[in-house]
Design a protein around this motif. Sequence first.
Motif, PDB file in Angstrom:
ATOM      1  N   TRP A  73       0.853  -1.198   0.000  1.00 12.25           N
ATOM      2  CA  TRP A  73       0.000   0.000   0.000  1.00 12.25           C
ATOM      3  C   TRP A  73       0.884   1.241   0.000  1.00 12.25           C
ATOM      4  O   TRP A  73       1.705   1.426   0.886  1.00 12.25           O
ATOM      5  CB  TRP A  73      -0.903  -0.007   1.230  1.00 12.25           C
ATOM      6  CG  TRP A  73      -1.701   1.244   1.427  1.00 12.25           C
ATOM      7  CD1 TRP A  73      -2.297   2.003   0.457  1.00 12.25           C
ATOM      8  CD2 TRP A  73      -2.004   1.888   2.671  1.00 12.25           C
ATOM      9  NE1 TRP A  73      -2.950   3.077   1.014  1.00 12.25           N
ATOM     10  CE2 TRP A  73      -2.786   3.028   2.371  1.00 12.25           C
ATOM     11  CE3 TRP A  73      -1.696   1.602   3.998  1.00 12.25           C
ATOM     12  CZ2 TRP A  73      -3.254   3.885   3.363  1.00 12.25           C
ATOM     13  CZ3 TRP A  73      -2.163   2.454   4.983  1.00 12.25           C
ATOM     14  CH2 TRP A  73      -2.933   3.583   4.664  1.00 12.25           C
ATOM     15  N   GLN A  74       0.687   2.090  -1.022  1.00 20.26           N
ATOM     16  CA  GLN A  74       1.470   3.322  -1.131  1.00 20.26           C
ATOM     17  C   GLN A  74       0.570   4.535  -0.979  1.00 20.26           C
ATOM     18  O   GLN A  74      -0.495   4.627  -1.582  1.00 20.26           O
ATOM     19  CB  GLN A  74       2.188   3.390  -2.482  1.00 20.26           C
ATOM     20  CG  GLN A  74       3.012   4.660  -2.664  1.00 20.26           C
ATOM     21  CD  GLN A  74       3.795   4.677  -3.963  1.00 20.26           C
ATOM     22  OE1 GLN A  74       4.002   3.643  -4.588  1.00 20.26           O
ATOM     23  NE2 GLN A  74       4.231   5.844  -4.369  1.00 20.26           N
ATOM     24  N   ARG A  75       1.014   5.462  -0.142  1.00 19.35           N
ATOM     25  CA  ARG A  75       0.386   6.784  -0.048  1.00 19.35           C
ATOM     26  C   ARG A  75       1.526   7.767   0.102  1.00 19.35           C
ATOM     27  O   ARG A  75       2.312   7.678   1.043  1.00 19.35           O
ATOM     28  CB  ARG A  75      -0.621   6.889   1.092  1.00 19.35           C
ATOM     29  CG  ARG A  75      -0.094   6.629   2.485  1.00 19.35           C
ATOM     30  CD  ARG A  75      -0.046   5.145   2.783  1.00 19.35           C
ATOM     31  NE  ARG A  75       0.223   4.888   4.201  1.00 19.35           N
ATOM     32  CZ  ARG A  75       0.966   3.878   4.603  1.00 19.35           C
ATOM     33  NH1 ARG A  75       1.544   3.068   3.738  1.00 19.35           N
ATOM     34  NH2 ARG A  75       1.137   3.669   5.884  1.00 19.35           N
ATOM     35  N   VAL A  82       0.519  -4.781   3.826  1.00 19.26           N
ATOM     36  CA  VAL A  82      -0.746  -4.904   4.554  1.00 19.26           C
ATOM     37  C   VAL A  82      -1.268  -6.328   4.446  1.00 19.26           C
ATOM     38  O   VAL A  82      -0.930  -7.067   3.519  1.00 19.26           O
ATOM     39  CB  VAL A  82      -1.813  -3.914   4.023  1.00 19.26           C
ATOM     40  CG1 VAL A  82      -1.358  -2.476   4.217  1.00 19.26           C
ATOM     41  CG2 VAL A  82      -2.136  -4.179   2.551  1.00 19.26           C
ATOM     42  N   GLY A  86      -6.358  -5.099   5.201  1.00 20.76           N
ATOM     43  CA  GLY A  86      -5.848  -3.756   4.967  1.00 20.76           C
ATOM     44  C   GLY A  86      -5.083  -3.183   6.140  1.00 20.76           C
ATOM     45  O   GLY A  86      -4.695  -2.009   6.116  1.00 20.76           O
ATOM     46  N   VAL A 103      -1.167  -1.239  -4.309  1.00 24.55           N
ATOM     47  CA  VAL A 103      -2.365  -0.401  -4.384  1.00 24.55           C
ATOM     48  C   VAL A 103      -1.999   0.981  -3.856  1.00 24.55           C
ATOM     49  O   VAL A 103      -1.246   1.113  -2.892  1.00 24.55           O
ATOM     50  CB  VAL A 103      -3.547  -1.006  -3.601  1.00 24.55           C
ATOM     51  CG1 VAL A 103      -3.980  -2.321  -4.224  1.00 24.55           C
ATOM     52  CG2 VAL A 103      -3.206  -1.218  -2.130  1.00 24.55           C
ATOM     53  N   HIS A 106      -5.052   6.766  -0.412  1.00 24.21           N
ATOM     54  CA  HIS A 106      -5.709   6.517   0.866  1.00 24.21           C
ATOM     55  C   HIS A 106      -7.012   5.739   0.646  1.00 24.21           C
ATOM     56  O   HIS A 106      -7.794   6.051  -0.244  1.00 24.21           O
ATOM     57  CB  HIS A 106      -5.984   7.835   1.583  1.00 24.21           C
ATOM     58  CG  HIS A 106      -4.741   8.491   2.104  1.00 24.21           C
ATOM     59  ND1 HIS A 106      -4.107   8.067   3.250  1.00 24.21           N
ATOM     60  CD2 HIS A 106      -3.993   9.514   1.618  1.00 24.21           C
ATOM     61  CE1 HIS A 106      -3.032   8.811   3.459  1.00 24.21           C
ATOM     62  NE2 HIS A 106      -2.938   9.692   2.486  1.00 24.21           N
ATOM     63  N   ALA A 108      -7.117   2.684  -0.354  1.00 26.62           N
ATOM     64  CA  ALA A 108      -6.879   1.565  -1.277  1.00 26.62           C
ATOM     65  C   ALA A 108      -6.577   0.274  -0.536  1.00 26.62           C
ATOM     66  O   ALA A 108      -6.919  -0.817  -1.004  1.00 26.62           O
ATOM     67  CB  ALA A 108      -5.732   1.912  -2.227  1.00 26.62           C
ATOM     68  N   GLN A 109      -5.944   0.386   0.638  1.00 23.62           N
ATOM     69  CA  GLN A 109      -5.566  -0.821   1.380  1.00 23.62           C
ATOM     70  C   GLN A 109      -6.789  -1.598   1.853  1.00 23.62           C
ATOM     71  O   GLN A 109      -6.751  -2.825   1.954  1.00 23.62           O
ATOM     72  CB  GLN A 109      -4.657  -0.451   2.562  1.00 23.62           C
ATOM     73  CG  GLN A 109      -5.343   0.036   3.828  1.00 23.62           C
ATOM     74  CD  GLN A 109      -5.840   1.476   3.748  1.00 23.62           C
ATOM     75  OE1 GLN A 109      -5.894   2.075   2.688  1.00 23.62           O
ATOM     76  NE2 GLN A 109      -6.194   2.032   4.898  1.00 23.62           N
ATOM     77  N   ARG A 110      -7.892  -0.897   2.133  1.00 28.18           N
ATOM     78  CA  ARG A 110      -9.103  -1.563   2.614  1.00 28.18           C
ATOM     79  C   ARG A 110      -9.883  -2.215   1.478  1.00 28.18           C
ATOM     80  O   ARG A 110     -10.768  -3.044   1.726  1.00 28.18           O
ATOM     81  CB  ARG A 110     -10.007  -0.550   3.333  1.00 28.18           C
ATOM     82  CG  ARG A 110      -9.380   0.089   4.561  1.00 28.18           C
ATOM     83  CD  ARG A 110      -9.101  -0.919   5.641  1.00 28.18           C
ATOM     84  NE  ARG A 110      -8.516  -0.303   6.833  1.00 28.18           N
ATOM     85  CZ  ARG A 110      -8.005  -0.990   7.842  1.00 28.18           C
ATOM     86  NH1 ARG A 110      -8.023  -2.311   7.813  1.00 28.18           N
ATOM     87  NH2 ARG A 110      -7.474  -0.369   8.880  1.00 28.18           N
ATOM     88  N   ALA A 112      -8.211  -3.576  -1.301  1.00 27.67           N
ATOM     89  CA  ALA A 112      -7.255  -4.337  -2.114  1.00 27.67           C
ATOM     90  C   ALA A 112      -7.823  -5.680  -2.556  1.00 27.67           C
ATOM     91  O   ALA A 112      -7.542  -6.151  -3.664  1.00 27.67           O
ATOM     92  CB  ALA A 112      -5.953  -4.539  -1.342  1.00 27.67           C
TER      93      ALA A 112
END
Length: 218
Positions: A73-75, A82, A86, A103, A106, A108-110, A112
Amino acid sequence: MEAVKLSGQREINEFQILEALEIHEGSSLALFDADGARERLSKMAWVKHASVMKLYPSTLQINIEERIPYALWQRGDLVSIVNEAGDVITDEVDGRYANLLLVVNHGAQRRATEINTALEKVPDLRPRVRAAFLVSDRRWDLQLENGISIRLPQDNIDAALADLMEMDKESGLLSRDIIAIDMRLADRVTVRLSDETAEERKIMTGGNGRNAKRERDT
């Protein structure tokens, strides 16, 4: 204490576990604080559950259940590993996790699992995907290894990806000199050509050659 037996660890190395146990030369098994050791192990990023058992007369048994890496996960400039839910496991990422889907943005991790599940249904495409960008918390853009951006619709992702692979099978679409494929509208696909290809098309057609459109079956 004569022996420490470890099981279940994959991402964590033995040195990290032994360091958390705080075992010293001459440590007594009877006096060893198993609860404290379990608490220290449980604070390690990769550890989901840890058990510490004293096996008399002289053995300490450590069982580790690790968190399972699911995606990157990139922000901004920060990239984390993750799990499927997520939750961040760790920010320490190296080449061992290059096969995980990246992914971006913000939230995106939830979600994926949503894009990962869709990509699993098109196995010929998945290895070509560099990253999946969540756009406005509504839909996904895919970035391929060759730089092509695929703009997916908010709904019916599976159908859009199936159409994409059918077009690629028919015409080699994903290997062409293009910049983007816009599939956000249900009844058409818009392909944006590279500047060089667009200029060649413009010369040949005498018009604006940047975008090419194709109707989609609905």
